[in-house]
Structure formats: C-alpha cells, structure tokens
Enzyme design. Structure first.
Site, PDB file in Angstrom:
ATOM      1  N   ARG A  47       0.843  -1.210   0.000  1.00 33.15           N
ATOM      2  CA  ARG A  47       0.000   0.000   0.000  1.00 33.15           C
ATOM      3  C   ARG A  47       0.873   1.252   0.000  1.00 33.15           C
ATOM      4  O   ARG A  47       1.268   1.763   1.062  1.00 33.15           O
ATOM      5  CB  ARG A  47      -0.926  -0.003   1.215  1.00 33.15           C
ATOM      6  CG  ARG A  47      -1.822   1.222   1.302  1.00 33.15           C
ATOM      7  CD  ARG A  47      -2.891   1.245   0.278  1.00 33.15           C
ATOM      8  NE  ARG A  47      -3.761   0.058   0.402  1.00 33.15           N
ATOM      9  CZ  ARG A  47      -4.579  -0.327  -0.569  1.00 33.15           C
ATOM     10  NH1 ARG A  47      -4.636   0.338  -1.699  1.00 33.15           N
ATOM     11  NH2 ARG A  47      -5.336  -1.406  -0.417  1.00 33.15           N
TER      12      ARG A  47
ATOM     13  N   ARG B 183       2.108  -6.509 -10.156  1.00 28.69           N
ATOM     14  CA  ARG B 183       2.507  -5.918  -8.870  1.00 28.69           C
ATOM     15  C   ARG B 183       2.678  -6.934  -7.754  1.00 28.69           C
ATOM     16  O   ARG B 183       3.164  -6.598  -6.679  1.00 28.69           O
ATOM     17  CB  ARG B 183       1.531  -4.826  -8.455  1.00 28.69           C
ATOM     18  CG  ARG B 183       0.123  -5.324  -8.112  1.00 28.69           C
ATOM     19  CD  ARG B 183      -0.744  -4.190  -7.587  1.00 28.69           C
ATOM     20  NE  ARG B 183      -2.089  -4.656  -7.245  1.00 28.69           N
ATOM     21  CZ  ARG B 183      -2.973  -3.934  -6.560  1.00 28.69           C
ATOM     22  NH1 ARG B 183      -2.662  -2.718  -6.147  1.00 28.69           N
ATOM     23  NH2 ARG B 183      -4.178  -4.403  -6.276  1.00 28.69           N
TER      24      ARG B 183
ATOM     25  N   HIS C 156       0.688   3.418 -10.459  1.00 23.59           N
ATOM     26  CA  HIS C 156      -0.348   3.845  -9.493  1.00 23.59           C
ATOM     27  C   HIS C 156       0.297   4.607  -8.322  1.00 23.59           C
ATOM     28  O   HIS C 156       0.298   4.129  -7.180  1.00 23.59           O
ATOM     29  CB  HIS C 156      -1.039   2.566  -8.997  1.00 23.59           C
ATOM     30  CG  HIS C 156      -2.277   2.750  -8.187  1.00 23.59           C
ATOM     31  ND1 HIS C 156      -2.323   3.421  -6.991  1.00 23.59           N
ATOM     32  CD2 HIS C 156      -3.545   2.289  -8.381  1.00 23.59           C
ATOM     33  CE1 HIS C 156      -3.544   3.383  -6.496  1.00 23.59           C
ATOM     34  NE2 HIS C 156      -4.308   2.714  -7.316  1.00 23.59           N
TER      35      HIS C 156
ATOM     36  N   ASP D 223     -12.347   9.202  -6.760  1.00 19.14           N
ATOM     37  CA  ASP D 223     -11.860   8.069  -7.553  1.00 19.14           C
ATOM     38  C   ASP D 223     -12.252   8.362  -8.999  1.00 19.14           C
ATOM     39  O   ASP D 223     -13.370   8.076  -9.421  1.00 19.14           O
ATOM     40  CB  ASP D 223     -12.511   6.768  -7.060  1.00 19.14           C
ATOM     41  CG  ASP D 223     -11.809   5.537  -7.632  1.00 19.14           C
ATOM     42  OD1 ASP D 223     -12.084   4.422  -7.127  1.00 19.14           O
ATOM     43  OD2 ASP D 223     -10.998   5.701  -8.583  1.00 19.14           O
TER      44      ASP D 223
ATOM     45  N   GLU E 229      -2.203   8.886 -10.801  1.00 16.55           N
ATOM     46  CA  GLU E 229      -1.714   7.685 -11.467  1.00 16.55           C
ATOM     47  C   GLU E 229      -1.592   7.890 -12.974  1.00 16.55           C
ATOM     48  O   GLU E 229      -2.539   8.349 -13.622  1.00 16.55           O
ATOM     49  CB  GLU E 229      -2.665   6.537 -11.166  1.00 16.55           C
ATOM     50  CG  GLU E 229      -2.888   6.326  -9.667  1.00 16.55           C
ATOM     51  CD  GLU E 229      -4.159   5.578  -9.369  1.00 16.55           C
ATOM     52  OE1 GLU E 229      -4.539   4.704 -10.167  1.00 16.55           O
ATOM     53  OE2 GLU E 229      -4.791   5.874  -8.329  1.00 16.55           O
TER      54      GLU E 229
HETATM   55  O1  TA6 Z   1      -6.657   4.025  -8.255  1.00 15.55           O
HETATM   56  C1  TA6 Z   1      -7.989   3.904  -8.021  1.00 15.55           C
HETATM   57  C2  TA6 Z   1      -8.348   2.495  -7.585  1.00 15.55           C
HETATM   58  O2  TA6 Z   1      -8.743   1.744  -8.693  1.00 15.55           O
HETATM   59  C3  TA6 Z   1      -9.428   2.628  -6.521  1.00 15.55           C
HETATM   60  O3  TA6 Z   1     -10.688   2.228  -7.032  1.00 15.55           O
HETATM   61  C4  TA6 Z   1      -8.926   1.753  -5.375  1.00 15.55           C
HETATM   62  O4  TA6 Z   1      -9.385   0.438  -5.516  1.00 15.55           O
HETATM   63  C5  TA6 Z   1      -7.424   1.874  -5.554  1.00 15.55           C
HETATM   64  O5  TA6 Z   1      -7.250   1.788  -6.967  1.00 15.55           O
HETATM   65  C6  TA6 Z   1      -6.589   0.901  -4.768  1.00 15.55           C
HETATM   66  O6  TA6 Z   1      -6.714  -0.387  -5.285  1.00 15.55           O
HETATM   67  P1  TA6 Z   1      -5.953  -1.597  -4.486  1.00 15.55           P
HETATM   68  O7  TA6 Z   1      -6.307  -2.829  -5.275  1.00 15.55           O
HETATM   69  O8  TA6 Z   1      -4.490  -1.288  -4.512  1.00 15.55           O
HETATM   70  O9  TA6 Z   1      -6.497  -1.559  -3.096  1.00 15.55           O
END
Ligand code: TA6
Length: 302
Positions: free
Chosen positions: A76, A102, A171, A214, A273
C-alpha cells in the site's frame, strides 16, 4: 531471498555506494538506491518503487505505516505497477485487481551509474502462473532512474503471434501532508469518469479533495502538478504513453475498509496515477511494444 542470492545480485548488479540489494521486510529482496542527495527503495516483487525522496525533505512517495510486505501481496503505497489490466478484471472478479505484475517476482535485468542518476531495470516474462490469469506471452520491463527526478518507464512487448489488448497504470501514491489543503493543477477542463457514480463530468478548476475521490481523467495533458502547501512543495508528474490520469483518495469510509491503510492516513496521501485506464487501452500487434512513462520531480511552490 537467501543471502547467497542477494550476494549474487550485488556481485552482478550492485554499484558501490549507489545500489545495493538487501533483504526487506519478510525477507523479500529490495534494491536500495542512493544518487547524490536522492534515494529510492524498490521491491523486486512487483518492481515496486516503495520510496523516493531527497535527504532532509519529506518523502515524495507515500507508503502506509500498515503496509504489508509478504509474498503475493501488493504494498500500500509507492508506485504499484498495475498491469495488464487496471482496476477489477474486466470479466472475472476472481482475478487480482490491477493485474498480476505488482504481485509477481521480477528479475534484475540491468543497472547503471549515470553520474547524476542511478538506473535499475527489472523484467517480468510470462510463465504458467501469469498465463493462468492472462493467456498471452509477453515481456515486461520497468526502468527506474533515480536522481533529481524519478523517471519510470514500463515497457510491454507482445512476444506472441496474436494481437493483445491491455491496460495498466503506474499507481503512484504521493505524500501531501494534508490532503484537504492540496490541489492538482493541469487537469482543468478535462472530462473525467467518476468511478463512484459512473457519471462523466468536466473538471472545473484545480482538483481538490473533500471526500472520497476516484476519477479517471481522459485526454489529460502531458503533465500535472500536485501542490502540497502543508509540505511547502509541489510535485510535477509528466507522462508519456498514457491518455488517462487517475486521481484517488479513499477518504474516511474506504480508509476504514482497508486493513493496510490507517484510518487517518488518508489525510496525508493522494494518488495521481499515470494510466491506460477505462477506455484508454493499448492494443499491441505481435512484436509491438508500448511504454508507459512517468517523470516525477519536486518543484517549488509557485
Ligand atoms: O486508483 C484507483 C483504484 O482503482 C481505486 O478504485 C482503489 O481500488 C485503488 O485503486 C486501490 O486499489 P488496491 O487494489 O491497490 O487496493
């Protein structure tokens, strides 16, 4: 990773005082990079840039204090490499969100001391596990260049004999100190899909955050700037090979639902991102390649 494997990586790719491979949390191999005043840490699992910044300054990239470092688990924070799809799998919810890159173990392909920057190249190729999720051969490479700028280039090559269509994203999680004081310049007027409502809107003025955000911004320009007054700085994100920019902050409820993100941590982070997301997919003919690039640089508050 066993000590002898780390020693072999250091023998072959280590750069004295600039690039060393170490055992990160839970023993996963990390590359630790020092380039002048700048430093970065990259997990080989996911080719995941976990940290980047300048000595004595707040880190540019943000990582949760509750981040989990474990085999097969996305971290994260930093810059997760989302590939070969962005978001939930288009048709199979049982497949991992944001693809498998990832959470896969990448190999080291090259390293170089460029004087004003240190470069590391990581690679991933299809295998039984990836083909079970995505039945296509591929070669993927992430080039990481660390200096006064962080330069990322994700290059996908279609090594098969049929066209493939893919999506993805770098991301990136940015530290902003206080997200309600932050704003993103450079997306003014861009159309965006609000992923929370499924509705399209046009961005009015800078992007600000006062709740869960989002959004997939389309036809966004080649660069945007994250202004973070709480940190007394701004960060410019320039991109290539991408027609969409995703902006995300989980805010209160989503933060509470994520075990690897502290309930209050949403205040200090903002994702901007560099993506091929939503309708912005890439179709590669056999042998063709595509590079998704992001250049991240601290700039003065204007
Ligand atoms: O970047 C936006 C997103 O698609 C959100 O909808 C949220 O799910 C985020 O990515 C994080 O995703 P993750 O799978 O890393 O928890």
């Amino acid at each position: 990773m066993a000590d002898q494997a780390l020693a072999a990586l250091n023998d072959r790719f280590g750069l004295a005082g600039k690039l060393a491979f170490v055992a990160g949390p839970s023993g996963l191999p990390h590359a630790r990079i020092a380039s002048g005043d700048y430093g970065a840490e990259v997990a080989l699992q996911g080719a995941h840039v976990l940290a980047y910044g300048r000595r004595g300054e707040p880190p540019v990239l943000w990582t949760s204090r509750l981040a989990v470092f474990a085999p097969g688990k996305a971290v994260r924070g930093g810059v997760p490499v989302c590939w070969p799809w962005f978001g939930p799998h288009p048709s199979d919810p049982g497949k991992p969100a944001h693809g498998f890159a990832r959470v896969s173990m990448w190999s080291v392909a090259a390293s170089a001391d460029g004087g004003d920057a240190v470069a590391l190249t990581l690679g991933l190729r299809d295998d039984g596990a990836t083909r079970a999720l995505w039945p296509h051969p591929f070669a993927l490479e992430l080039s990481v260049r660390v200096g006064a700028r962080l330069e990322l280039a994700l290059t996908a090559t279609n090594t098969g004999d049929a066209p493939v269509t893919l999506g993805g994203a770098l991301h990136s999680y940015f530290g902003v100190g206080a997200v309600t004081e932050a704003r993103i310049m450079g997306l003014e007027g861009a159309r965006y899909l609000d992923q929370l409502t499924g509705e399209f809107h046009a961005q009015q003025g800078p992007v600000t955050v006062a709740g869960e955000v989002d959004r997939i911004y389309e036809d966004a320009g080649p660069a945007c700037t994250i202004v973070a007054p709480a940190l007394g700085r701004a960060v410019r994100v320039a991109k290539s090979g991408s027609a969409t920019t995703v902006v995300w902050n989980p805010w209160v409820e989503k933060a509470r639902s994520l075990a690897d993100l502290g309930d209050e941590e949403y205040h200090e982070m903002l994702c901007v991102e560099t993506a091929n997301a939503g309708a912005d997919t890439v179709t590669l003919a056999p042998g063709a390649r595509h590079t998704l690039g992001a250049t991240i640089e601290v700039v003065p508050l204007s």
